[in-house]
Design a protein around this motif. Sequence first.
Motif, PDB file in Angstrom:
ATOM      1  N   ASN A  42       0.821  -1.208   0.000  1.00  0.00           N
ATOM      2  CA  ASN A  42       0.000   0.000   0.000  1.00  0.00           C
ATOM      3  C   ASN A  42       0.856   1.259   0.000  1.00  0.00           C
ATOM      4  N   ARG A  43       1.839   1.294   0.858  1.00  0.00           N
ATOM      5  CA  ARG A  43       2.690   2.479   0.955  1.00  0.00           C
ATOM      6  C   ARG A  43       3.498   2.680  -0.323  1.00  0.00           C
ATOM      7  N   GLN A  44       3.923   1.582  -0.914  1.00  0.00           N
ATOM      8  CA  GLN A  44       4.704   1.649  -2.141  1.00  0.00           C
ATOM      9  C   GLN A  44       3.886   2.187  -3.302  1.00  0.00           C
ATOM     10  N   ASN A  45       2.552   2.040  -3.204  1.00  0.00           N
ATOM     11  CA  ASN A  45       1.671   2.452  -4.301  1.00  0.00           C
ATOM     12  C   ASN A  45       0.861   3.710  -4.000  1.00  0.00           C
ATOM     13  N   GLU A  46       1.122   4.354  -2.882  1.00  0.00           N
ATOM     14  CA  GLU A  46       0.345   5.541  -2.514  1.00  0.00           C
ATOM     15  C   GLU A  46       0.449   6.645  -3.555  1.00  0.00           C
ATOM     16  N   SER A  47       1.635   6.835  -4.110  1.00  0.00           N
ATOM     17  CA  SER A  47       1.812   7.913  -5.089  1.00  0.00           C
ATOM     18  C   SER A  47       1.052   7.643  -6.381  1.00  0.00           C
ATOM     19  N   ASN A  48       0.638   6.390  -6.591  1.00  0.00           N
ATOM     20  CA  ASN A  48      -0.123   6.019  -7.788  1.00  0.00           C
ATOM     21  C   ASN A  48      -1.629   5.946  -7.514  1.00  0.00           C
ATOM     22  N   GLY A  49      -2.026   6.393  -6.319  1.00  0.00           N
ATOM     23  CA  GLY A  49      -3.437   6.331  -5.965  1.00  0.00           C
ATOM     24  C   GLY A  49      -3.826   5.054  -5.266  1.00  0.00           C
ATOM     25  N   GLY A  50      -2.840   4.266  -4.871  1.00  0.00           N
ATOM     26  CA  GLY A  50      -3.117   3.018  -4.164  1.00  0.00           C
ATOM     27  C   GLY A  50      -3.198   1.826  -5.108  1.00  0.00           C
ATOM     28  N   ILE A  51      -3.425   0.661  -4.520  1.00  0.00           N
ATOM     29  CA  ILE A  51      -3.558  -0.564  -5.308  1.00  0.00           C
ATOM     30  C   ILE A  51      -4.804  -0.483  -6.189  1.00  0.00           C
ATOM     31  N   ASP A  52      -4.636  -0.807  -7.464  1.00  0.00           N
ATOM     32  CA  ASP A  52      -5.763  -0.845  -8.397  1.00  0.00           C
ATOM     33  C   ASP A  52      -6.273  -2.292  -8.439  1.00  0.00           C
ATOM     34  N   TRP A  53      -7.254  -2.586  -7.583  1.00  0.00           N
ATOM     35  CA  TRP A  53      -7.723  -3.965  -7.448  1.00  0.00           C
ATOM     36  C   TRP A  53      -8.409  -4.478  -8.709  1.00  0.00           C
ATOM     37  N   LYS A  54      -8.987  -3.583  -9.483  1.00  0.00           N
ATOM     38  CA  LYS A  54      -9.612  -4.018 -10.736  1.00  0.00           C
ATOM     39  C   LYS A  54      -8.561  -4.579 -11.677  1.00  0.00           C
ATOM     40  N   LYS A  55      -7.426  -3.889 -11.796  1.00  0.00           N
ATOM     41  CA  LYS A  55      -6.344  -4.376 -12.652  1.00  0.00           C
ATOM     42  C   LYS A  55      -5.737  -5.663 -12.098  1.00  0.00           C
ATOM     43  N   VAL A  56      -5.660  -5.756 -10.771  1.00  0.00           N
ATOM     44  CA  VAL A  56      -5.150  -6.987 -10.156  1.00  0.00           C
ATOM     45  C   VAL A  56      -6.010  -8.176 -10.584  1.00  0.00           C
ATOM     46  N   ALA A  57      -7.323  -8.008 -10.482  1.00  0.00           N
ATOM     47  CA  ALA A  57      -8.238  -9.088 -10.852  1.00  0.00           C
ATOM     48  C   ALA A  57      -8.143  -9.419 -12.334  1.00  0.00           C
ATOM     49  N   GLN A  58      -7.992  -8.396 -13.164  1.00  0.00           N
ATOM     50  CA  GLN A  58      -7.905  -8.608 -14.606  1.00  0.00           C
ATOM     51  C   GLN A  58      -6.613  -9.299 -15.012  1.00  0.00           C
ATOM     52  N   ASP A  59      -5.610  -9.280 -14.125  1.00  0.00           N
ATOM     53  CA  ASP A  59      -4.326  -9.906 -14.419  1.00  0.00           C
ATOM     54  C   ASP A  59      -4.278 -11.369 -13.990  1.00  0.00           C
ATOM     55  N   GLY A  60      -5.434 -11.958 -13.736  1.00  0.00           N
ATOM     56  CA  GLY A  60      -5.488 -13.392 -13.448  1.00  0.00           C
ATOM     57  C   GLY A  60      -5.311 -13.758 -11.991  1.00  0.00           C
ATOM     58  N   VAL A  61      -5.349 -12.780 -11.106  1.00  0.00           N
ATOM     59  CA  VAL A  61      -5.245 -13.056  -9.677  1.00  0.00           C
ATOM     60  C   VAL A  61      -6.653 -13.284  -9.131  1.00  0.00           C
ATOM     61  N   SER A  62      -6.867 -14.424  -8.487  1.00  0.00           N
ATOM     62  CA  SER A  62      -8.218 -14.754  -8.038  1.00  0.00           C
ATOM     63  C   SER A  62      -8.384 -14.723  -6.522  1.00  0.00           C
ATOM     64  N   PHE A  63      -7.274 -14.634  -5.760  1.00  0.00           N
ATOM     65  CA  PHE A  63      -7.428 -14.520  -4.312  1.00  0.00           C
ATOM     66  C   PHE A  63      -6.300 -13.683  -3.724  1.00  0.00           C
ATOM     67  N   ALA A  64      -6.595 -13.090  -2.568  1.00  0.00           N
ATOM     68  CA  ALA A  64      -5.609 -12.270  -1.858  1.00  0.00           C
ATOM     69  C   ALA A  64      -5.574 -12.684  -0.399  1.00  0.00           C
ATOM     70  N   MET A  65      -4.362 -12.853   0.126  1.00  0.00           N
ATOM     71  CA  MET A  65      -4.155 -13.099   1.547  1.00  0.00           C
ATOM     72  C   MET A  65      -3.722 -11.773   2.163  1.00  0.00           C
ATOM     73  N   VAL A  66      -4.573 -11.214   3.009  1.00  0.00           N
ATOM     74  CA  VAL A  66      -4.416  -9.845   3.501  1.00  0.00           C
ATOM     75  C   VAL A  66      -3.871  -9.844   4.927  1.00  0.00           C
ATOM     76  N   ARG A  67      -2.897  -9.009   5.155  1.00  0.00           N
ATOM     77  CA  ARG A  67      -2.256  -8.917   6.467  1.00  0.00           C
ATOM     78  C   ARG A  67      -3.174  -8.253   7.489  1.00  0.00           C
ATOM     79  N   ILE A  68      -3.344  -8.911   8.633  1.00  0.00           N
ATOM     80  CA  ILE A  68      -4.009  -8.280   9.772  1.00  0.00           C
ATOM     81  C   ILE A  68      -2.983  -7.554  10.632  1.00  0.00           C
ATOM     82  N   GLY A  69      -1.861  -8.226  10.919  1.00  0.00           N
ATOM     83  CA  GLY A  69      -0.823  -7.632  11.753  1.00  0.00           C
ATOM     84  C   GLY A  69      -0.553  -8.469  12.974  1.00  0.00           C
TER      85      GLY A  69
END
Length: 316
Positions: free
Chosen positions: A65-92
């Motif tokens: 997220n921090r690495q992509n802040e200058s680009n407006g954040g993660i573009d989840w639509k593009k992520v999905a369109q690139d063949g990614v079907s699941f995400a493991m999200v950090r809780i902490g």
Amino acid sequence: MKKNTKRKAVLCLAAGLMCFMTTAAPATGFSAEAWKLENGQYVDASGLPIAGAIAKGITVTKYQNRQNESNGGIDWKKVAQDGVSFAMVRIGYLNDRDPYYTINMEGAAANGLKTGVFFYTQALDTQTAVEEAKYVLRMVKDYQVSYPIAYDVESQHLLDNHLSKQQITDNINAFCKTIADAGYRPIVYANNQWLTNYIDMDQVPYDVWYARYGTVNNFKNRTIWQCTDQGKVEGISGDVTLEFSFADYGALIPSEGWKTIDGNKYYTKNYIKQTGWVQVEGIWYYLDSNGIMIHDTTMNIDGASYTFGADGAMVQ
């Protein structure tokens, strides 16, 4: 799991350990087809088919997220369109939530990705491991969790405090049982070094999320393989950690059913917590505005009086 890479590498070297990061295949050694879908099969770092892999995913943390802040954040639509079907999200950590957790869970689900979570343990006993599990359950109850809840046990803190293999194993089972009893599916995340040297996996009956970079992906109960932290995905600038699932979690994790958290019962449909009236196997229940099942009371709903038994069922 990749947290502060430099710090973790220093800790590992100091302890004489071979962390999973040190086993990563160099980017220059990847096949041009690495991690892509070729002729109906995903391929590994060498370009060979990954037998049994059925879905491609990513790990997402505050670092992406921090690495992509200058680009407006993660573009989840593009992520999905690139063949990614699941995400493991950090809780902490316990009582220390990733600041981008909500954004990532909502963004992934809104764009059709299945979502799971991972939590980094610092528990030194089973009581704390159970508290960690209860904390995680509070964090997930308002989100669409359609992939496993992962317990990341690669903690230098455990080794620094001289936990035995049996104690680490007991902690894992305490956490995972609490998650499973609540109605979710747990999974153990670790690299080969941890799984073989610090955990008695013969005592652990749960799924394994196996971190080993390159081409080797087999391990007992392995259902997810973390193959590289140098992947590339549309919608995320920089390196991305990639995963492959070998299990049909759509079949293993029901989209509809009861969850039990902090003594309260909730009901999900399409992995979403419900409110109001729900009918389950012909019986009517009522869930308040927080999704909590009403029980042992009589209350007025929409101008009518209803009585609910100890099991929450509406009394006819």
